[in-house]
Structure formats: C-alpha cells, structure tokens
Design a protein around this motif. Structure first.
Motif: not given
Length: 856
Positions: A545-556
C-alpha cells in the motif's frame, strides 16, 4: 465471441475520466465481458454493451498490473490421459501475498509473467484463456532456448552475481559479459511488454514491475505510452558504483530504470548506490523534498522509495494454527528439547552467497572454543535447492557435505550429531515448526537482498495458545527469540535487536552464537518484543500500500505536462514539460527580431555561450564575430552578464566596443567599452573575506580537484574537477559552515552548478536587467524586443525581472519578450534551447539579420 484486449475495450468504454485514487475512486471503468477474460461482442453503442453485464463486481475496482518473471501459479498435468492442466495459486509467492495485502475489495490485480512449467504451443491459447478467466493471469510463453539464455544465462550468470558483488575476474568464475545473452534478455523484456499491451488501459492502470529480470521493460512501456503510470521494485541488492560500472551495458540499464515513475529499494544503501551510479555515469543529481527523494530526468521527476518488504501475517498465523504444524512441533521437541539439546537454525538456499559453509565453520569454532556446548547444541541447517545452476552450485554442495561430515565425525557421539543437514524440500508448515522450536536463528549470507527468514522466525516464535501448550509455556510469560544476522542482508537495518555479524569473521560469528545462547531470558524477551512490534506492523500489505500510494503521488501530474519521446532503442526517454514551457523556435524569434526596432539582449556566458565542460573558457573568434554583428546594429543593446571578474571579461571582449558587460553577478557593469565601470549597489568593504577564505582553503585542501576563485567582491569555491559525489558532499558541508561563520556579515552564501559562492547581499543578475531596462527607458527607447538567455540558478533572477516587466512602463506594451533557459528543467523562463550549440546557432541567425539590414 470476439477476443480483444482490455486496452482496446477500455479505450471505448472509459472516455474522459479523472485520475484514480487508491483511497477513494470516483471513476469506474466498465469491463466489457460476460465472464472475466472472455470478451463479449461489441454493439454499436459501447456503453450499452458495458451495462448489459451486471454480474461483474470488478467493474467497481481500481486496477494494477503486477509484472514479474514468474506468475504466482502452480501448474500440474491432469492425471487422466495426461491431457490438460490443473492450476492453483502459489500461496508462498510474494506477488500473491502482495495482492492479499492490498485487499480484494479495493483494487483489481492482473498478473503478467511466466509459468514454471513448459506449455506446448498447441496448448498455449487454451492455457491463456483459463488463466485469464479464473486467475486474471496473463502468461508469457518463451521458447526453451530463449528462456535459458535469458534466465540461466544473463539473469543468473551475469546480473545476479554482479549485483551480489561478484566480478568475473577469470573465465572460471563465470559471468563474463556475453552480447548474445544480453540480446536474449532484451528480447524477453520486449515480449513481456507485448503481453502487457494486450491488457493495459494506459490512462488509468498502474503497472508495477518486479526485480532484475525485467530491468529494461520500463523503456518498452514508456515508448508505447509516454504517460504510463509505472513503478519498479528491485528485490536484490544494488551494488556500489565501483562494481556496477564494470557492466558494459551499465548506462542502458540505468536509463531503462529511469523510465519508471517510482523505483523502490529495500535499504538506503541500495538506493544510495543507485543514485551514485546515476550521478557518476549520467551526471544526474537528486534532491530530497519533504522526505521524498527525487531525480530530475528530462523534466520528469523519478521518485526513489526505500522500504523493505514484509511477510504475510495472515498466512503465517494460519499455518501456525494447523494440526500438522502442532504435530511437527511435538516431534521436534521429542527429537531435540527432550534430549537436552538446544536448536540453532539456519534456513538458506544452496548457493554461493548464502554463506552456509562459513556458518558451519563458525559452528565448528563454537564447539572448539566452548566445549561445554558439545552434546548440548545442535545446528539444524535447512538447505533449499538453488534457484540457479552450474559449477558454483555443485561446489557449494560438495563443500557443505564435506564440512558437515567432518564436524559430525569430530564432535558427534552416539545419539548426538552437532550438525543436522536437511537438503530435501520441506513443506512450509514443517519449516515453521523448526522456527517455533529453534532457540536462535542464524542468517549469515555474505550478500543478500531482502531475506525474510528472520521475519518468519520472529512471528513463529510469538506462536499461539495451542503451541504454547505444546511447548509447555505459560500464556502470561513474554515470548523470546534470538537472531544472529549478517550485516550484508537487506533486513539487517530493520532488526536493531539482532546480533549483527560479519559472516567472513568466523570467530565473531562463533562468539555471537555463544552470546545468543548465554543471553539472559529477560534480554531475549525485550529483543523479541521489539522485533515482533516492527514485523507485525511492517507486513507485506503495509509495504504494497505504501508503494502504491507513492506511485499515485508521483504520477498525479502526468496529464498536466506535455510529453514526447526522444532517442532510439534503449536510449529512449520521455521529455516532460510544463504546458507553457516550449522550445524557442528559430523562425519565431527571427520574425520578431525583424519586426522590432529597439532591442535588449542579455546573455549569460558560462554554460550559455561557452560549454561548461570546455577547458579553454575564453570566447572563440566565432563568438566575438557574432557579438560584434549584434552590437553593430544601432537598434540593439547587448549585455554579457557573468559571475566572472571585470578584468577577465574586459580582456576577453576587448574587441567588442559596443558590448555591455556586467561582472560578478552585476556588481560591476558598463554599457560600452569606453564607459566607466558602475556599481549596481553601494560599494561594500570585503573584510568578511578574512573569515571565509580560511574556511574555503580547508575544504580545498581536503577535496582534490577543487579551487578557490578570488574576485573583487566575492569568493567562489569551484569543484567541477573533483569527484562528483565527494565534491557535492563537501559543497553542502561548506555551505553550512560558511553560513554559520558569516551570519553577522552583509553577504549571502549561494550554491550553484559545481560552485559555492559568497557575495554581497542584494547583488544578483536581476539588477542588471533592471538597470538596462531603466536606462533604455530614460533614453526614450523602451525596448519592443527583449531576449534573455541563461543556464543556471543565478539567471532565474533575470528571467523574473523581464517577465514581470511586461506589463510595466520599462517595456513597450506590445513587446516581444523571450526568457530562455538552457536545457529542459524547471525554470521561470518560458522557453528553452537544448545546449550551447543551439544558442550559438540562434545568435548567429539574429546576427545575420542585423548584417542584412541596411544601417541608416
């Protein structure tokens, strides 16, 4: 029935939708299918077709595509007539545990990868359909020869040893670079990309690629979809730059990884090595902003994630409750504990990096140095089959067997063997039972990624009420465990209560084993409690979950930037720019230049007219000729704005009579060669140099390749010829040091490209732009054309002044204003040019216009 890819169907069904959120999704993507993986025929109206199937609950889910070398699937031939296959989930696979950790109700997961078993080409279509329907898995089928060259060849004989610090110093060691194996690796990554293309909805899906088997896959995906939301996690160590740079295709792999949006590592050491390689081999620097590490790569921010993977708590606790686990624990208690034996446990793959033989030698040393443990301590070594193959594996096996035999012959007696080697595959519950009984777990690999054995051991030792009864423990008594772990494994930093050892130091490992056995019960309990608290909260679900949250933040911000691809093959990369940031067109500026009558031109020197890497920094005859042509046009006022001293600039440009010069960031300036030097700020005294210079000298002496540049009003410490990592580190220290000692002085300390500079307060290049514009206004010639070009942070002040002056009185109302930076990077300028070559070509074009214009 027509079979089509998710990608094509989702393009029809999704339409314009906002970006996804893992916490709460506002958009819902219809899946046009009757059952998962079987696509229904399309009607004229796609929306009607999408709505016709109300049975699919997956319509409401977000989606992520997990790509790994191996699918989390077990395959077995059907027993009847040997036709067809039976498939089931592989509960031990991290990628399946990752899905459970995310939660089935929150996100839809699709897997892309290979099967362990070979599937005949005639069966591949049927197998693909079954796996997609029942498991949402997309199998990648590889010919035997290609798979062998890719996996056993390049992955296991070249990448894997190198990433574990083994250099191919002789042919006997293996791992010498082989171009054909590299080509097989690239080909397989391309096949994986093709399979992903069949299921991806590029605007909405997230793609998570795993491990060193697929390091060039991000390039193939980014080439297909410039805005793909792509994360990569490396499960192995990443070696230091000194090791990594021996790889002939080192830059190709780095550039491929940088086509990801987020790159994950288990430890800071691995991330630091990767960042160092990017700095030394690609010239990229990183920044830490609010806790996030980011690399600027052609306008894209590539984020770095540091978080070790965890274990699946639910699965482990479920196995601990099974009756067969309880029975196995009872059996082991009778075999060891009831015989007065204390069990030490090792669980490792039979490969050269797990250090099994070193561990055995430490056990031998323990029995020699502490004879009181003879007959009382048993080392149970579980040796899992090696994942690779070759001579090195056979040598490890032979050495292990001979060492075990020697120790048992020397210290064994009837009914007692000090070392028990288990080299046959154990079921998971059997391994867990050994964890439960073992007093101490030894993980002494000489180099390893994220070894989860210590985590499994800690949870197993926590146990449950049933196992407490079997072990004869009171529920109220705190649990205990002991770990001896190598400094060179990924989980070592997170296990602060473990005894950390250098596995190469046999005596130290033997002492650690003795300490673990002798340690007080209360100390063991405290260490166990600390470890259990960490492992139980940092589980696989937390990691995913932590990895995907950071991935979403990076791609926003993907949709808020203009993107296009450049480069060929594995050198491909995507340029991402602000919607208002564009390349300065020669035709556009020449047209504006011809139309206008009063022009102001401000040019930085180093990095703009002169390449930073150039050894001879003086201007070429071509540059002088271009500047004279521009200055010879009566409609132009041309200024060189530089950080260099006025004496240097006056000497270099002595043949340019009408050229304005601003030296030392604008502290000194003159409008023409015949004019007197002026100052933009009141004259300051430089007694502060007596404080700053000794500090800079100290750093110069300790930083090879650095020099001090003493100017009239400033001091600069330059480190462009120093080691990039060390120079950057020293520059940060020097910046803090100077700010501390010069707190009460009227100066500012600034860092720039390979430089730390101290200069008077209030002096910046923006003052030159203001002075020039106000001078032209006073002379009744407000410019209708302004061009300002610079390459670094100090030039941003000029960009800010001229862009903010557009609506003011110092510039004509309809003026053409061009603020241009060098290279694609965040800037206050609205235009960019790629390098000094393009800038010189642009200035030459403008000079040609001036030469052709008749002078009145």
């Amino acid at each position: 029935m027509v079979s089509r890819s998710y990608s094509n169907l989702l393009e029809l069904a999704a339409g314009e939708t906002p970006s996804p959120s893992f916490s709460r999704m506002s958009r819902r993507i219809p899946r046009i299918m009757t059952v998962a993986g079987i696509i229904s025929d399309l009607d004229d109206d796609p929306s009607e077709t999408a709505c016709s199937d109300g049975s699919s609950s997956s319509v409401q889910r977000d989606r992520i595509i997990i790509v790994a070398n191996q699918l989390p699937i077990r395959a077995q031939r059907k027993t009847d007539n040997n036709k067809g296959w039976v498939f089931s989930w592989d509960d031990n696979s991290l990628y399946l545990q990752l899905k459970d950790g995310l939660g089935d109700d929150e996100i839809d997961v699709i897997y892309v990868g290979c099967l362990k078993e070979e599937i005949h080409p005639n069966e591949q279509d049927e197998v693909s359909q079954i796996l997609l329907e029942n498991f949402k898995c997309v199998p990648t089928f590889l010919p035997n020869d290609l798979f062998s060259r890719y996996y056993h060849g390049f992955c296991k004989q070249q990448l894997w040893p190198l990433f574990h610090y083994m250099l191919p110093l002789s042919p006997d060691l293996g791992g010498r670079f082989n171009r054909s194996l590299w080509q097989a690796y690239v080909s397989v990554n391309k096949i994986f990309a093709d399979r992903i293309m069949e299921v991806i909805n590029p605007e909405d899906d997230f793609v998570w690629v795993h491990d060193y088997h697929l390091m060039v896959l991000p390039t193939f995906l980014r080439k297909r979809f410039n805005r793909v939301k792509l994360g990569f996690f490396l499960h192995s160590p990443f070696p230091s730059s000194e090791i990594y740079k021996t790889l002939p295709i080192r830059e190709d792999l780095l550039r491929a990884l940088l086509n990801s949006d987020l790159i994950g590592f288990h430890t800071f050491d691995y991330a630091r090595h990767f960042l160092s390689c990017c700095s030394r081999m690609l010239g990229l620097s990183y920044e830490s902003k609010r806790g996030y590490i980011g690399l600027e790569y052609y306008g894209r921010t590539v984020s770095i994630k540091i978080l070790p993977v965890g274990i699946h708590m639910g699965q482990l606790q479920s196995v601990l409750r099974r009756p067969e686990t309880e029975a196995k624990v009872s059996e082991l208690i009778k075999q060891f504990c009831d015989q007065g034996r204390t069990m030490l446990l090792g669980v490792d793959d039979m490969d050269i990096f797990k250090g099994i033989s070193l561990k055995l030698l430490a056990m031998e040393q323990l029995l020699v140095q502490h004879p009181e443990w003879q007959g009382k301590v048993v080392l149970v070594q579980i040796a899992n089959p090696a994942r690779g193959r070759g001579r090195d594996v056979r040598e490890v096996q032979a050495e292990t067997y001979s060492t075990v035999k020697r120790i048992n012959e020397a210290f064994g007696k009837p009914g007692y063997e000090p070392v028990v080697l288990i080299d046959e595959p154990l079921k998971f519950y059997e391994r867990i039972a050994y964890y439960v009984v073992a007093e101490c777990c030894l993980v002494t690999a000489v180099r390893d990624g994220m070894n989860l054995i210590p985590y499994e051991y800690i949870i197993s030792r926590q146990g449950n009420e049933i196992l407490d009864r079997v072990l004869g423990l009171e529920p109220s008594i705190p649990k205990k465990s002991m770990l001896v772990v190598s400094e060179f494994i990924g989980c070592s930093p997170s296990l602060s209560g473990a005894i950390r050892v250098n596995p190469w130091n046999i005596d130290a490992v033997a002492d650690a084993m003795d300490s673990a056995l002798e340690m007080a019960e209360s100390e063991k309990q405290l260490r166990h409690e600390k470890h259990y608290r960490y492992v139980s909260t940092h589980h696989v679900g937390y990691w995913a979950r932590s990895f995907l949250q950071d991935l979403e933040r990076t791609c926003k911000d993907h949709m808020q930037r203009r993107c296009w691809g450049i480069g060929f093959g594995l050198r491909f990369r995507v340029i991402a720019l602000d919607l208002n940031f564009r390349k300065l067109s020669m035709e556009h500026i020449v047209s504006a230049y011809k139309r206008t009558k009063t022009r102001a031109i401000l040019l930085d020197y180093d990095g703009t007219l002169m390449p930073q890497a150039s050894i001879d920094k003086s201007p070429s005859s071509k540059t002088i000729e271009i500047l004279n042509s521009l200055c010879g046009d009566k409609n132009n006022m041309v200024f060189i704005v530089s950080a260099r001293t006025r004496d240097t600039l006056a000497e270099w440009f002595s043949s340019c009579e009408n050229l304005g010069i601003a030296a030392e960031h604008g502290y000194f300036l003159r409008l023409t060669q015949g004019a007197e030097w002026e100052t933009c700020v009141p004259v300051v005294e430089c007694s502060w140099k007596q404080i700053a210079e000794p500090v800079m000298k100290l750093y110069t002496e300790t930083t090879d390749g650095s020099v001090i540049e003493d100017k009239e009003t400033a001091l600069a410490w330059c480190y462009e010829d120093a080691d990039p990592d060390f120079g950057s580190c020293q520059a940060k220290e020097l910046l803090d040091h100077l700010e501390s000692v010069l707190t009460n002085e009227p100066v500012t300390v600034k860092s720039g490209q390979n430089i730390v500079e101290v200069k008077p307060q209030g002096v910046h290049k923006g003052l030159v732009a203001k002075h020039l514009l106000s001078t032209m206004q006073e002379r009744g010639m407000s410019p209708d054309f302004v061009l300002c070009i610079g390459d670094d942070r100090s030039d941003e002040d000029m960009f800010e002044v001229i862009t903010s002056s557009i609506a003011g009185p110092s510039i004509a109302p309809s003026a053409e204003v061009f603020a241009c930076t060098v290279g694609r990077k965040p800037s206050k300028a609205k235009y960019y040019l790629d390098d000094t070559v393009e800038i010189v070509r642009l200035m030459q074009g403008l000079a040609s216009v001036s030469e052709q214009t008749p002078h009145v």
